[in-house]
Write an enzyme that holds these catalytic residues in place. Structure first.
Site, PDB file in Angstrom:
ATOM      1  N   LYS A 116       0.810  -1.218   0.000  1.00  0.00           N
ATOM      2  CA  LYS A 116       0.000   0.000   0.000  1.00  0.00           C
ATOM      3  C   LYS A 116       0.845   1.271   0.000  1.00  0.00           C
ATOM      4  O   LYS A 116       0.410   2.298  -0.508  1.00  0.00           O
ATOM      5  CB  LYS A 116      -0.935   0.001   1.209  1.00  0.00           C
ATOM      6  CG  LYS A 116      -1.879  -1.192   1.289  1.00  0.00           C
ATOM      7  CD  LYS A 116      -3.054  -0.993   0.363  1.00  0.00           C
ATOM      8  CE  LYS A 116      -4.144  -1.984   0.669  1.00  0.00           C
ATOM      9  NZ  LYS A 116      -5.161  -1.522   1.593  1.00  0.00           N
ATOM     10  N   LYS A 158      -3.336   1.322   9.247  1.00  0.00           N
ATOM     11  CA  LYS A 158      -3.683   0.339   8.203  1.00  0.00           C
ATOM     12  C   LYS A 158      -2.496  -0.573   7.905  1.00  0.00           C
ATOM     13  O   LYS A 158      -1.341  -0.146   8.018  1.00  0.00           O
ATOM     14  CB  LYS A 158      -4.094   1.059   6.907  1.00  0.00           C
ATOM     15  CG  LYS A 158      -5.316   1.946   7.060  1.00  0.00           C
ATOM     16  CD  LYS A 158      -5.578   2.803   5.829  1.00  0.00           C
ATOM     17  CE  LYS A 158      -6.347   2.055   4.759  1.00  0.00           C
ATOM     18  NZ  LYS A 158      -6.769   2.973   3.664  1.00  0.00           N
ATOM     19  N   GLU A 200      -3.101   6.910   8.191  1.00  0.00           N
ATOM     20  CA  GLU A 200      -3.830   7.854   7.346  1.00  0.00           C
ATOM     21  C   GLU A 200      -4.741   8.691   8.220  1.00  0.00           C
ATOM     22  O   GLU A 200      -5.201   8.216   9.256  1.00  0.00           O
ATOM     23  CB  GLU A 200      -4.742   7.088   6.358  1.00  0.00           C
ATOM     24  CG  GLU A 200      -4.102   6.821   5.032  1.00  0.00           C
ATOM     25  CD  GLU A 200      -4.992   6.018   4.094  1.00  0.00           C
ATOM     26  OE1 GLU A 200      -6.194   5.820   4.376  1.00  0.00           O
ATOM     27  OE2 GLU A 200      -4.461   5.582   3.068  1.00  0.00           O
ATOM     28  N   HIS A 208     -17.194   5.720  -0.588  1.00  0.00           N
ATOM     29  CA  HIS A 208     -16.185   4.934  -1.288  1.00  0.00           C
ATOM     30  C   HIS A 208     -16.561   4.953  -2.768  1.00  0.00           C
ATOM     31  O   HIS A 208     -17.596   4.423  -3.157  1.00  0.00           O
ATOM     32  CB  HIS A 208     -16.174   3.499  -0.739  1.00  0.00           C
ATOM     33  CG  HIS A 208     -15.278   2.558  -1.494  1.00  0.00           C
ATOM     34  ND1 HIS A 208     -14.201   1.936  -0.920  1.00  0.00           N
ATOM     35  CD2 HIS A 208     -15.306   2.136  -2.785  1.00  0.00           C
ATOM     36  CE1 HIS A 208     -13.599   1.168  -1.827  1.00  0.00           C
ATOM     37  NE2 HIS A 208     -14.263   1.268  -2.967  1.00  0.00           N
ATOM     38  N   LYS A 237     -17.914  -4.705   1.322  1.00  0.00           N
ATOM     39  CA  LYS A 237     -19.000  -4.120   0.546  1.00  0.00           C
ATOM     40  C   LYS A 237     -20.240  -5.016   0.581  1.00  0.00           C
ATOM     41  O   LYS A 237     -20.114  -6.246   0.551  1.00  0.00           O
ATOM     42  CB  LYS A 237     -18.548  -3.916  -0.899  1.00  0.00           C
ATOM     43  CG  LYS A 237     -17.379  -2.935  -0.993  1.00  0.00           C
ATOM     44  CD  LYS A 237     -16.635  -3.048  -2.301  1.00  0.00           C
ATOM     45  CE  LYS A 237     -15.376  -2.183  -2.241  1.00  0.00           C
ATOM     46  NZ  LYS A 237     -14.451  -2.465  -3.356  1.00  0.00           N
ATOM     47  N   ARG A 291      -7.152  -6.557 -10.337  1.00  0.00           N
ATOM     48  CA  ARG A 291      -7.921  -7.749 -10.696  1.00  0.00           C
ATOM     49  C   ARG A 291      -9.356  -7.347 -11.035  1.00  0.00           C
ATOM     50  O   ARG A 291      -9.726  -6.184 -10.881  1.00  0.00           O
ATOM     51  CB  ARG A 291      -7.963  -8.709  -9.505  1.00  0.00           C
ATOM     52  CG  ARG A 291      -8.513  -8.012  -8.279  1.00  0.00           C
ATOM     53  CD  ARG A 291      -8.798  -8.928  -7.128  1.00  0.00           C
ATOM     54  NE  ARG A 291      -8.950  -8.204  -5.887  1.00  0.00           N
ATOM     55  CZ  ARG A 291     -10.043  -7.599  -5.470  1.00  0.00           C
ATOM     56  NH1 ARG A 291     -11.141  -7.612  -6.200  1.00  0.00           N
ATOM     57  NH2 ARG A 291     -10.081  -6.960  -4.322  1.00  0.00           N
ATOM     58  N   VAL A 294     -15.553  -8.085  -7.473  1.00  0.00           N
ATOM     59  CA  VAL A 294     -16.859  -8.716  -7.266  1.00  0.00           C
ATOM     60  C   VAL A 294     -17.964  -7.894  -7.947  1.00  0.00           C
ATOM     61  O   VAL A 294     -18.853  -8.432  -8.603  1.00  0.00           O
ATOM     62  CB  VAL A 294     -17.167  -8.836  -5.748  1.00  0.00           C
ATOM     63  CG1 VAL A 294     -18.580  -9.359  -5.513  1.00  0.00           C
ATOM     64  CG2 VAL A 294     -16.131  -9.694  -5.047  1.00  0.00           C
TER      65      VAL A 294
HETATM   66  P1  ADP Z   1      -8.610  -3.017   2.267  1.00  0.00           P
HETATM   67  O1  ADP Z   1      -7.556  -3.217   1.223  1.00  0.00           O
HETATM   68  O2  ADP Z   1      -8.313  -3.737   3.547  1.00  0.00           O
HETATM   69  O3  ADP Z   1      -9.991  -3.269   1.750  1.00  0.00           O
HETATM   70  P2  ADP Z   1      -8.910  -0.116   1.908  1.00  0.00           P
HETATM   71  O4  ADP Z   1      -7.774   0.837   1.976  1.00  0.00           O
HETATM   72  O5  ADP Z   1      -9.450  -0.436   0.557  1.00  0.00           O
HETATM   73  O6  ADP Z   1      -8.509  -1.470   2.685  1.00  0.00           O
HETATM   74  O7  ADP Z   1     -10.104   0.418   2.792  1.00  0.00           O
HETATM   75  C1  ADP Z   1     -11.286  -0.330   3.000  1.00  0.00           C
HETATM   76  C2  ADP Z   1     -12.373   0.553   3.558  1.00  0.00           C
HETATM   77  O8  ADP Z   1     -11.972   1.147   4.825  1.00  0.00           O
HETATM   78  C3  ADP Z   1     -12.737   1.742   2.696  1.00  0.00           C
HETATM   79  O9  ADP Z   1     -13.672   1.408   1.708  1.00  0.00           O
HETATM   80  C4  ADP Z   1     -13.310   2.698   3.727  1.00  0.00           C
HETATM   81  O10 ADP Z   1     -14.615   2.279   4.079  1.00  0.00           O
HETATM   82  C5  ADP Z   1     -12.441   2.479   4.929  1.00  0.00           C
HETATM   83  N1  ADP Z   1     -11.289   3.402   4.951  1.00  0.00           N
HETATM   84  C6  ADP Z   1     -10.066   3.219   4.408  1.00  0.00           C
HETATM   85  N2  ADP Z   1      -9.260   4.281   4.593  1.00  0.00           N
HETATM   86  C7  ADP Z   1      -9.968   5.189   5.296  1.00  0.00           C
HETATM   87  C8  ADP Z   1      -9.696   6.523   5.811  1.00  0.00           C
HETATM   88  N3  ADP Z   1      -8.515   7.113   5.654  1.00  0.00           N
HETATM   89  N4  ADP Z   1     -10.693   7.145   6.489  1.00  0.00           N
HETATM   90  C9  ADP Z   1     -11.908   6.555   6.666  1.00  0.00           C
HETATM   91  N5  ADP Z   1     -12.214   5.324   6.224  1.00  0.00           N
HETATM   92  C10 ADP Z   1     -11.282   4.639   5.542  1.00  0.00           C
END
Ligand code: ADP
Length: 447
Positions: A116, A158, A200, A208, A237, A291, A294
């Site tokens: 990431k 994260k 973050e 999203h 989701k 990829r 879904v």
């Molecule tokens: P993963 O790869 O584990 O799915 P993502 O970075 O895609 O992680 O984040 C998944 C979800 O987490 C996002 O769709 C959102 O709902 C929440 N999220 C991620 N980053 C943030 C952030 N900086 N602030 C608020 N919510 C976040």
């Protein structure tokens, strides 16, 4: 073009890929664990090979077994679907090294986006806007606290190797930093064997929004509009729609063009998704999935483009079948993910499906491997069907969705159909007025 493709997956996505291959005159080879001998993807494929016992690590994640199956069956290419090995750069490399085309991006791009921090740095270099946060991994609680003071609480810890929302912890004040830091690291270590984490700014009420892209690997690239995936439970989701009810046409054009430019600059090959959070009119890149997703069918519904077919065509060395101006978004589509879970407690409920009657009619698509008499094994993901409904307008789509959910019969197991019905009855949902926390408030996980 390929003569024969091995589908390294199971369930609805294995069927989805089989269907695209069939329509292109390509033979299919299914792989399956011993728990999936009676699965629909095995029944429909031209050939099938058993690759191991039920646990995924011994079958669907077993690279030597899958490559042996590909060799025995004499396939030209391997499609990984989503999940399992789809974002495993080593698998993509091994497939190529054995002489099979990997239907997906280059191993370098998979690796780049799988980390990431590298992904965010790359996105920044490509001109995409980022969520403020740490430029690299954070190694101590002190660092979490000092960054929190700097960018403002709350912050989100994260996992660098993240996926599926695991290893993610919100920190509201300096006092909570120590506990969240060790929880996030432990969770990341358990899920990804990598305890590296980054930070973050935690956005309080974003949506999203993700952009579907396609690239030919040589510098041509297009976007196919956005999907709004804000309805989530535990970062998973639940329901997705395209277009997003939250974007105006200027915002839509701006983010789509940024994503398409990024794909061209990267010389990205195949299908991918750039994920953003969207709040107060601003977009913030969070990650790129290398990829098929879904939720890809809602994009297919509003563009009329078969994304799996495009993936296969591109992997076979073909050019993109269209330019940006050929891609027209029309109408509205919504996907409901239907899980074999109790609709209120979310406890998984595998077992025998006694009755199965999917809805039909204009604008209704059901992607599922279910059939009456099927015994769902307990070892895998609980998503058993996707209902995708489209209409000329969002309102028409909502009416059709309500009708389709009423028609859908899955007997013998608990499913989340009642949850989906509850969601689409809510006035805020009908108004398109929701963010990523809305669903958790509805189901009582959050205040
Ligand atoms: P993963 O790869 O584990 O799915 P993502 O970075 O895609 O992680 O984040 C998944 C979800 O987490 C996002 O769709 C959102 O709902 C929440 N999220 C991620 N980053 C943030 C952030 N900086 N602030 C608020 N919510 C976040």
């Amino acid at each position: 073009m390929f003569d024969k493709v091995l589908i390294a997956n199971r369930g609805e996505i294995a069927l989805r890929i089989h269907r695209a291959c069939r329509e292109m005159g390509i033979q299919t080879v299914a792989v399956h664990s011993t728990a999936d001998s009676d699965a629909m993807h095995v029944r429909l494929a031209d050939e099938s090979v058993c690759i191991g016992p039920p646990p995924a690590r011994d079958s669907y994640l077993n690279i030597p077994a899958i490559l042996s199956a590909a060799t025995i069956a004499g396939v030209d290419a391997i499609h990984p679907g989503y999940g399992f090995l789809s974002e495993n750069a080593r698998f993509a490399e091994a497939a190529e090294a054995h002489g099979f085309t990997f239907i997906g991006p280059s191993p370098e791009h998979i690796r780049m986006m799988g980390d990431k921090i590298v992904a965010k740095q790359t996105a920044k270099d490509l001109g995409l806007p980022l969520v403020p946060g740490s430029p690299g991994p954070v190694d101590s609680v002190e660092e979490v606290i000092s960054l929190g003071e700097q960018i403002g609480w709350p912050v989100l810890i994260k996992a660098v190797a993240g996926g599926g929302g695991r290893g993610m912890k919100v920190v509201y004040t300096a006092d909570g930093a120590s506990e969240a830091f060790s929880l996030a690291r432990n969770e990341a270590k358990a899920a990804f064997s990598n305890d590296s984490v980054y930070l973050e700014k935690y956005l309080p009420r974003p949506r999203h929004i993700e952009i579907q892209v396609l690239g030919d690997g040589k510098g041509e690239g297009v976007h196919l509009g956005e999907r709004d995936c804000s309805l989530q439970r535990r970062h998973q989701k639940v329901l997705e729609e395209a277009p997003s009810p939250a974007l105006n046409s200027e915002q839509r054009a701006r983010i789509g063009e940024l994503a398409a430019v990024a794909v061209r600059k990267l010389k990205y090959r195949g299908a991918g998704t750039m994920e953003f959070l969207f709040q107060d009119g601003e977009f913030y890149f969070i990650e790129m999935n290398t990829r098929l997703q879904v939720e890809h069918p809602i994009t297919e519904a509003v563009t009329g483009i078969d994304l799996v077919r495009e993936q296969i065509r591109i992997a076979a060395g073909g050019p993109l079948g269209f330019t940006q101006k050929d891609i027209l978004i029309s109408g509205h589509a919504i996907e409901c993910r239907i899980n074999a879970e109790h609709p209120e407690t979310f406890v998984p409920c595998p077992g025998k499906v006694t009755d199965y009657h999917p809805p039909g009619g204009l604008g209704v698509r059901v992607d599922s491997g279910l059939y009456a008499g099927y015994v769902m094994p307990p070892y895998y993901d609980s998503m058993v069907a996707k209902l995708i409904v489209s209409g000329a307008t969002r309102n028409e789509c909502l009416m059709r969705l309500r009708r389709s959910l009423e028609e859908f019969v899955i007997g013998g197991i608990d499913t989340t159909i009642p949850l989906q019905q509850r969601i689409i009855r809510q006035q805020e949902f009908i108004d398109g007025n929701y963010d990523i926390h809305w669903l958790e408030k509805l189901v009582g996980l959050k205040k």
